[in-house]
Design a protein around this motif. Structure first.
Motif, PDB file in Angstrom:
ATOM      1  N   TYR A 185       0.829  -1.198   0.000  1.00 33.41           N
ATOM      2  CA  TYR A 185       0.000   0.000   0.000  1.00 33.41           C
ATOM      3  C   TYR A 185       0.865   1.249   0.000  1.00 33.41           C
ATOM      4  N   ASP A 198       2.485   3.124  -2.204  1.00 37.27           N
ATOM      5  CA  ASP A 198       3.792   3.101  -2.880  1.00 37.27           C
ATOM      6  C   ASP A 198       4.874   2.412  -2.059  1.00 37.27           C
ATOM      7  N   GLY A 199       4.493   1.342  -1.333  1.00 35.36           N
ATOM      8  CA  GLY A 199       5.459   0.558  -0.576  1.00 35.36           C
ATOM      9  C   GLY A 199       5.715   1.051   0.832  1.00 35.36           C
ATOM     10  N   LYS A 200       5.004   2.090   1.273  1.00 31.09           N
ATOM     11  CA  LYS A 200       5.219   2.586   2.639  1.00 31.09           C
ATOM     12  C   LYS A 200       4.588   1.669   3.681  1.00 31.09           C
TER      13      LYS A 200
END
Length: 108
Positions: free
Chosen positions: A20, A22-24
């Motif tokens: 979710y 952008d990878g955060k």
């Protein structure tokens, strides 16, 4: 007194990660032998907003965060071994600074 869940026994783990923001935030879905659903994951430094369907209990296993439940105005700190409840059909913001926040999300 705070306690941290170290192990979830007899769990089927979805090997495809849920990624979710952008990878955060990256998590894996688990189903325990009794059918209970959970996810385990990590949130990197960021401020994110999550929407809930079912009620959730967020349990910190490492790192720390601050959270803001929908309808409230004060951020609350939470760390390893601490839990917070999120109502179903709601939302919450989570703010992580410094080291990543690792968690178990208990659904239902």
């Amino acid at each position: 007194m705070t306690t941290t869940t170290d192990t979830l026994n007899s769990a089927a783990v979805a090997t495809k990660a849920n990624v979710y923001f952008d990878g955060k935030c990256v998590s894996h879905s688990l189903t325990l032998a009794d059918g209970t659903k959970k996810s385990v994951g990590v949130i990197l430094p960021s401020t994110l907003t999550f929407n809930t369907g079912a009620p959730e209990i967020m349990e910190g296993t490492a790192g720390s965060c601050e959270y803001l439940l929908s309808g409230t105005t004060e951020w609350v700190a939470s760390g390893p071994g601490q839990k917070f409840n999120v109502p179903g059909n709601s939302s919450f913001q989570i703010r992580v600074s410094g080291e990543p926040y690792s968690y178990i999300c208990h659904f239902g």
